[in-house]
Design an enzyme around this catalytic site. Structure first.
Site, PDB file in Angstrom:
ATOM      1  N   SER A 276      19.549  58.200  10.335  1.00  0.00           N
ATOM      2  CA  SER A 276      19.544  59.560   9.603  1.00  0.00           C
ATOM      3  C   SER A 276      20.426  60.304  10.706  1.00  0.00           C
ATOM      4  O   SER A 276      20.450  59.921  11.607  1.00  0.00           O
ATOM      5  CB  SER A 276      17.877  59.818  10.328  1.00  0.00           C
ATOM      6  OG  SER A 276      17.344  59.594  11.274  1.00  0.00           O
ATOM      7  N   ASP A 277      20.561  61.958   9.887  1.00  0.00           N
ATOM      8  CA  ASP A 277      20.814  62.728  11.013  1.00  0.00           C
ATOM      9  C   ASP A 277      20.117  62.951  11.933  1.00  0.00           C
ATOM     10  O   ASP A 277      18.927  63.115  12.173  1.00  0.00           O
ATOM     11  CB  ASP A 277      21.611  63.532  10.071  1.00  0.00           C
ATOM     12  CG  ASP A 277      22.709  64.523  10.372  1.00  0.00           C
ATOM     13  OD1 ASP A 277      22.703  64.623  11.867  1.00  0.00           O
ATOM     14  OD2 ASP A 277      23.273  65.371   9.535  1.00  0.00           O
ATOM     15  N   TRP A 278      20.220  64.034  12.986  1.00  0.00           N
ATOM     16  CA  TRP A 278      19.660  63.663  14.493  1.00  0.00           C
ATOM     17  C   TRP A 278      18.575  65.013  13.758  1.00  0.00           C
ATOM     18  O   TRP A 278      18.495  65.832  12.940  1.00  0.00           O
ATOM     19  CB  TRP A 278      20.908  65.174  15.236  1.00  0.00           C
ATOM     20  CG  TRP A 278      21.373  63.989  15.961  1.00  0.00           C
ATOM     21  CD1 TRP A 278      21.567  63.482  17.218  1.00  0.00           C
ATOM     22  CD2 TRP A 278      22.490  62.405  15.896  1.00  0.00           C
ATOM     23  NE1 TRP A 278      21.497  62.846  18.079  1.00  0.00           N
ATOM     24  CE2 TRP A 278      22.269  62.002  16.894  1.00  0.00           C
ATOM     25  CE3 TRP A 278      22.599  61.896  14.481  1.00  0.00           C
ATOM     26  CZ2 TRP A 278      23.409  60.406  16.816  1.00  0.00           C
ATOM     27  CZ3 TRP A 278      23.273  60.632  14.574  1.00  0.00           C
ATOM     28  CH2 TRP A 278      23.520  60.239  15.685  1.00  0.00           C
TER      29      TRP A 278
END
Ligand SMILES: *[C@@H]1O[C@H](CO)[C@@H](O)[C@H](O)[C@H]1NC(C)=O
Ligand SMILES: *[C@@H]1O[C@H](CO)[C@@H](O)[C@H](O)[C@H]1NC(C)=O
Ligand SMILES: *[C@@H]1O[C@H](CO)[C@@H](O)[C@H](O)[C@H]1NC(C)=O
Ligand SMILES: *[C@@H]1O[C@H](CO)[C@@H](O)[C@H](O)[C@H]1NC(C)=O
Ligand SMILES: *[C@@H]1O[C@H](CO)[C@@H](O)[C@H](O)[C@H]1NC(C)=O
Ligand SMILES: CC(=O)N[C@H]1CO[C@H](CO)[C@@H](O)[C@@H]1O
Ligand SMILES: CC(=O)N[C@H]1CO[C@H](CO)[C@@H](O)[C@@H]1O
Length: 871
Positions: A276-278
């Site tokens: 996932s992106d942050w």
């Protein structure tokens, strides 16, 4: 590790309430996020076999808590994933940015992606990838969080377009694949990001009050534009992929089963792991089932409270039977196999720097309330001679848009007057603004997480002064009040800028996207050009810019003799420019996007950002395939400067031939069945595998995969009883599928990469004064009378010559694959060659999308020069 920006952003825009937004908001009719289950196992592609069998041997020894530990970061600020130290599997360090090593000292600040794309030079793109990989390795990271191909650059105002390579899927794809190859050959795992539809910054993120926007993309547009660079990256063997913050068709990318399971893992046959992106992780069980393999940085989308949707919750979800152990095993095997695939089990350095401080000593547990201190930075210098590659990229990207009367190059005996604060490095220092979130002095990169610290910034004014004794510098963006009348031969060089970045910072009213400045130069740069041209006969404009600008208020002024785009040059902004200005080398950069005369030459869906809406903001791709030059050509709108445009100090002639290589059938031959994948027990593991170790000293805010004994036992009881079932999404299944016809290898059916035609092009420097490098661009025009609407021309390949002296020639070869001649058929769900059976494709060869004077025909095998361009 570099998420300070995101944390600040999250705190700025949200409160600290619970986070998941359900149910979904309606998207426009026709767009659906169909269920696709189960997550396809990794390991069935032959080139990954060895890595997967090593991984199988290791994973089969892991406990439940070890497995769930390595699927998540241990918390924002702490950096890195959890480990299984008992078995020698380390914490993995995942580090930004796409243009180097972020938040670190003694590194090279390479030119940005958009600059790299503007070189149209495969060898240089690859060399930059090698250098970035070497620097990541030297700093001890495991994963390079790049390259970025999403955003693709659909919207000129989009904030992060500059991190990628330009507004065309093939330019993005080839640049990404070469970057990945260069990086991964150094034993560093590359990450292709952001999957997908992150074409604007505003409203991208889910927060407690509002979901991230929904990018509504039809199937054909997804395949032929936005997915294309991802497919090429998977084909290049990319080890990891990152999902985007936003939703697609109403479903968040981090838990979109059709996108991750269906498209990325089954159709594209992706063998690595998906993160996932942050802070975009918003569900536990659902995201695991949808195919996500790693949650970064481990927290829920409100960080720093010690909560995670995975870690201990993932341990619980496996014990209570909601996430099948089979899924967890696949998640873990994908991560471990990727680690083996790039040799990180053998002498891979451990990180020797901290993103949290530049001091030698720092907190050893940075998120703890009380932490011992110790050495955290070793100042390892990883720059080697990479400044040479950085400078070459910066130089060969410089794009000469206008050169009336061959005014450029300048001579060093001319009297030069330089205007504009961008000519000189920020007087506070090149790194004075956190995450480069300001536009002060020379603009070498945009802002946000996609940056690196400059070791130094070679600025234009220093490089100009080195060559020209008589130079006056007006370090101002306003034309001086009292300015003596220049003599007729004096030359004014005016520096202008346009900046953009990530939504976590607002700079001069721009929210990441260029929502406030739009396409105007910042700091009244356009007025500075106009005012200067009132006084000076000879004005050269140099733009440092994230993307297209509106040049209309001065471009036709005959006193504006020359215009150069430096794009975002990184640390080597000076010599690279001076080499061009003074004619040591001819410019050879080409525009990686079109520059229109009016912003609304594009339709509203492209020209404008989606503004606030109650509920989910909808970003519907109603223009379909028609972005950038594809739209302009269809609508017969002449841009000011077309995609691919770029002048030289010399001229070139092109002479092409075409050879048929592999004959094509309507659809690719049937794919081979998937190979075998690791096999493990699927029984729910004993609860004891998740118990906290005796007497463990937990640190608040750090994320752990263990559960209290009671919790583990209770979950296990639920799982073993098997009575209480999770509320699975519609279409949920656990039976592995054979995979779609369009798949069959990394990137898709391997036959998509069969070479159908090869076009050798002999390029000659026909000038008599200057050496130079030519860009050879190949655009395909589909046959007439086919049942698919296709853009007039589409870039399919490009090559660049070496430096050719006057009269010298070189033959370069461009190639067309089956995929290059196909369309995505939404009924057949496959790539179809609409010209099968000898219909004529025209392969247009030239130096820009609107300078195509040579045509090669696939039916007759003939090429002819002197043609009228199709656009
Ligand atoms: C989005 O919806 C369109 C139209 O139904 C569909 O064809 C496409 O596959 C969907 N894309 C995703 C990623 O779900
Ligand atoms: C999880 O990772 C952390 C950080 O490396 C480590 O301290 C901990 O022991 C790991 N847990 C397990 C179950 O191995
Ligand atoms: C299992 O645990 C997960 C994580 O807490 C939870 O979301 C899920 O609802 C639980 N399943 C059952 C059947 O209780
Ligand atoms: C180019 O220069 C000539 C001669 O100075 C002038 O007449 C013409 O308008 C200029 N064209 C542009 C586009 O600046
Ligand atoms: C290149 O060719 C164009 C058109 O044929 C001509 O106007 C121009 O002067 C030439 N430039 C050079 C540098 O030879
Ligand atoms: C060679 C070099 O650039 N060394 C630098 C590495 O980083 C430290 C801390 O920023 C500097 O003091 C060194 O000069
Ligand atoms: C503390 C630490 O792990 N330092 C390493 C940093 O990287 C250099 C070069 O790769 C190693 O030699 C150090 O051991």
């Amino acid at each position: 590790m570099a998420y300070r920006s995101l944390v600040l952003g999250a705190f700025a825009s949200t409160s600290l309430a619970a986070s998941v937004v359900t149910p979904r908001d309606p998207v426009p009719p026709g767009f659906v996020a169909a269920p696709y289950y189960p997550a396809p196992h990794g390991g069935w592609v032959a080139s990954w076999e060895e890595a997967y069998s090593k991984a199988e041997a290791l994973v089969s020894q892991m406990t439940l808590a070890e497995k769930t530990n390595i699927t998540s970061g241990i918390g924002i600020f702490m950096g890195n994933t959890g480990s299984a130290e008992r078995l020698g599997f380390p914490r993995m360090c995942l580090q930004d940015s796409a243009l180097g090593v972020s938040s670190a000292d003694n590194v090279t600040a390479f030119p940005a992606g958009i600059t790299t794309g503007a070189t149209f030079d495969k060898k240089l793109i690859y060399a930059r990838g090698v250098a970035i990989g070497e620097e990541h390795r030297g700093k001890g990271t495991n994963v390079y969080l790049g390259p970025s191909v999403g955003p693709l650059g659909r919207k000129p105002l989009g904030g992060r377009n500059w991190e990628g390579f330009g507004s065309d899927p093939v330019l993005q794809a080839k640049a990404a694949a070469l970057t990945i190859k260069g990086v991964q050959e150094q034993g560093i795992i590359a990450t292709i990001k952001h999957l997908i539809g992150n074409e604007q910054e505003m409203y991208r993120m889910y927060n407690p009050f509002q979901p991230g926007y929904s990018a509504n993309i039809d199937d054909r547009t997804l395949h032929e534009l936005y997915l294309w660079p991802f497919a090429e990256s998977v084909h290049a063997g990319v080890g990891s992929a990152m999902t985007a913050y936003n939703a697609v068709n109403g479903s968040a990318c981090s838990q979109h089963s059709y996108l991750i399971n269906g498209i990325l893992k089954d159709e594209l046959g992706f063998q690595g792991f998906v993160m996932s992106d942050w802070l975009s992780h918003i569900s536990g069980v659902d995201s695991a089932l949808a195919g996500l393999d790693m949650n970064m940085p481990g927290d829920t989308n409100i960080p720093l409270f010690g909560f995670s949707n995975w870690h201990y919750e993932l341990s619980r979800s496996v014990l209570n039977g909601s996430v099948p152990l089979d899924r967890l095993n696949d998640m873990v095997t994908r991560i471990v196999a990727t680690w083996y695939k790039f040799g990180q089990d053998r002498d891979h350095p451990r990180p020797n720097f901290s993103s949290n401080t530049r001091d030698r000593d720092g907190l050893l547990y940075p998120a703890a309330l009380f932490s011992p201190k110790g050495q955290v930075n070793w100042f390892v210098n990883v720059q080697a001679d990479h400044y040479l590659i950085a400078r070459e990229v910066a130089q060969d990207a410089i794009t000469l848009l206008k050169n009336n009367g061959s005014f450029l190059p300048l001579t060093t005996s001319q009297s030069l007057h330089v205007f504009g604060t961008a000519a000189q490095v920020n007087p506070d220092g090149p790194n004075a603004c956190m995450n480069r979130a300001c536009n002060k002095g020379t603009l070498g990169m945009g802002w946000g997480s996609g940056v690196a610290d400059y070791p130094y910034l070679d600025d234009p004014i220093s490089a100009i002064r080195k060559r020209v004794p008589d130079v006056k510098f007006f370090n101002t963006d306003g034309f001086p009040w009292f300015h003596p009348t220049p003599s007729p031969d004096d030359v004014a060089i005016v520096f202008i800028t346009s900046d953009a970045g990530e939504n976590s910072f607002t700079v001069e009213g721009n929210n990441g996207d260029r929502n406030s400045a739009k396409l105007a130069a910042w700091h009244n740069g356009d007025e500075l050009v106009r005012k200067t041209a009132e006084k000076y006969n000879n004005v050269i404009v140099v733009a440092q810019t994230v993307g297209p600008l509106d040049l209309e208020s001065w471009i036709d002024n005959p006193r504006v003799k020359g215009v150069l785009f430096q794009h975002l040059p990184g640390q080597e902004a000076g010599e690279s420019l001076a080499n061009i200005l003074f004619g040591d080398v001819s410019p050879s950069g080409h525009l990686p996007y079109s520059i229109t005369k009016r912003a609304n030459d594009f339709p509203d869906s492209i020209a404008n950002l989606r503004g606030f809406a109650f509920g989910q903001v909808q970003d519907t791709y109603s223009e379909g395939l028609y972005i950038d030059y594809r739209w302009l050509n269809k609508e017969k709108i002449r841009p000011r400067f077309a995609f691919g445009h770029g002048l030289s100090y010399t001229n070139f002639s092109f002479d092409a031939t075409i050879e048929s290589v592999t004959p094509l059938s309507l659809v690719p031959p049937a794919r081979a069945p998937k190979g075998s994948t690791p096999v493990y027990s699927t029984e729910i593991p004993p609860a004891s595998e998740a118990y906290w170790p005796e007497g463990f000293n937990r640190i608040w805010r750090y994320l752990y995969s263990w559960l209290n004994k009671n919790d583990a036992d209770n979950a296990y009881a639920v799982g073993i009883a098997g009575v209480k079932k999770y509320n699975y999404p519609a279409g949920y299944s656990t039976a592995q599928k054979p995979g779609p016809a369009a798949g069959g290898g990394e990137g898709g059916n391997p036959a998509l990469w069969d070479i159908a035609f090869r076009v050798p092009v002999t390029v000659k420097n026909t000038g008599d004064t200057f050496s130079g490098r030519a860009s050879v661009q190949a655009y395909v025009q589909y046959p007439e009378g086919i049942p698919y609407d296709t853009p007039v021309v589409q870039l399919r390949d490009f090559e660049k010559t070496r430096v050719l002296a006057p009269g010298e020639e070189e033959t370069v070869t461009v190639e067309l694959t089956r995929k290059d001649l196909s369309v995505w058929d939404t009924e057949l769900q496959n790539w179809v060659v609409p010209g099968v059976g000898g219909k004529r494709y025209t392969v247009w060869i030239g130096e820009a999308s609107d300078r195509l004077f040579t045509a090669c025909y696939t039916d007759t095998g003939v090429c002819e020069g002197g043609r009228v361009p199709p656009v």
